[in-house]
Design an enzyme around this catalytic site. Structure first.
Site, PDB file in Angstrom:
ATOM      1  CB  ILE A   1      43.738 -44.111  31.722  1.00  0.00           C
ATOM      2  CG1 ILE A   1      44.871 -45.294  32.122  1.00  0.00           C
ATOM      3  CG2 ILE A   1      42.620 -44.529  31.577  1.00  0.00           C
ATOM      4  CD1 ILE A   1      44.266 -47.175  32.432  1.00  0.00           C
ATOM      5  CB  CYS A   2      46.230 -44.403  28.445  1.00  0.00           C
ATOM      6  SG  CYS A   2      48.211 -44.462  27.310  1.00  0.00           S
ATOM      7  CB  SER A   3      47.795 -40.336  26.147  1.00  0.00           C
ATOM      8  OG  SER A   3      46.966 -40.590  25.486  1.00  0.00           O
TER       9      SER A   3
END
Length: 192
Positions: free
Chosen positions: A102-104
């Protein structure tokens, strides 16, 4: 019972980790938090100390049904630079287990180490511009085979419920629990 490893590195995004852990455990999925440092103690991006269930080193030979990689500017860089993390993720990917950044984490950990393998994914910000082995899709959650990626903290509930639904093989428990906590989640696979 399905087993999930959540990898915690120094600087991990605590909201992404904790909400995902919370949703999965509410749905009776066995979650183990694995510290990616030598001790079980790990400090989050916003300096919140957390004690993991065990260390990645101690659990390295275990096989899980899913591996969750929270983001965080520092946490995802740490994960991406750890040969132990990359080997752990690669082994689970080769076994067809769910890989859930998730995210970066999708761009830095998977994209930065040739682990996207042409699959569709989402990540935060403009990190996708540096990735050459995957296909960026601007959605809250993107699924491609055994890869489930989430855009970021603001979409963590969508991410967690999607991961839970795939692990359970049934979206009803996730949809029912989403309703229970007043979150408007419906399985995106039903709208395809």
């Amino acid at each position: 019972m399905k087993r999930v490893a959540v990898l915690l590195a120094p600087g991990f995004e605590e909201g992404e980790a904790i909400v995902t852990i919370d949703i999965l455990r509410r749905l009776n999925i066995n979650v183990e938090t694995l510290s990616c440092v030598a001790t079980r103690a790990v400090e989050s991006y916003h300096a919140i100390p957390l004690v993991a269930d065990t260390t990645l080193k101690e659990a390295f030979d275990n096989t899980y049904d899913a591996v969750v990689l929270p983001g965080g500017p520092d946490g995802s860089v740490y994960l991406a630079q750890s040969p132990e993390v990359i080997a752990f993720v690669r082994r689970h990917d080769e076994l067809g287990k769910l890989i859930c950044p998730i995210c970066s984490a999708a761009a830095r950990v998977l994209g930065g180490n040739g682990l996207l393998k042409g699959r569709r994914y989402v990540c935060s910000g403009d990190l996708w511009q540096n990735v050459t082995d995957g296909q960026y899709v601007d959605q809250s959650v993107v699924e491609d085979g055994n890869l489930i990626s989430g855009k970021g903290l603001g979409r963590v509930f969508d991410f967690a419920f999607t991961v839970a639904s795939r692990l359970l093989g049934d979206s009803f428990p996730a949809e029912d629990h989403a309703d229970h906590i007043y979150y408007p989640w419906l399985d995106p696979a039903k709208n395809r």
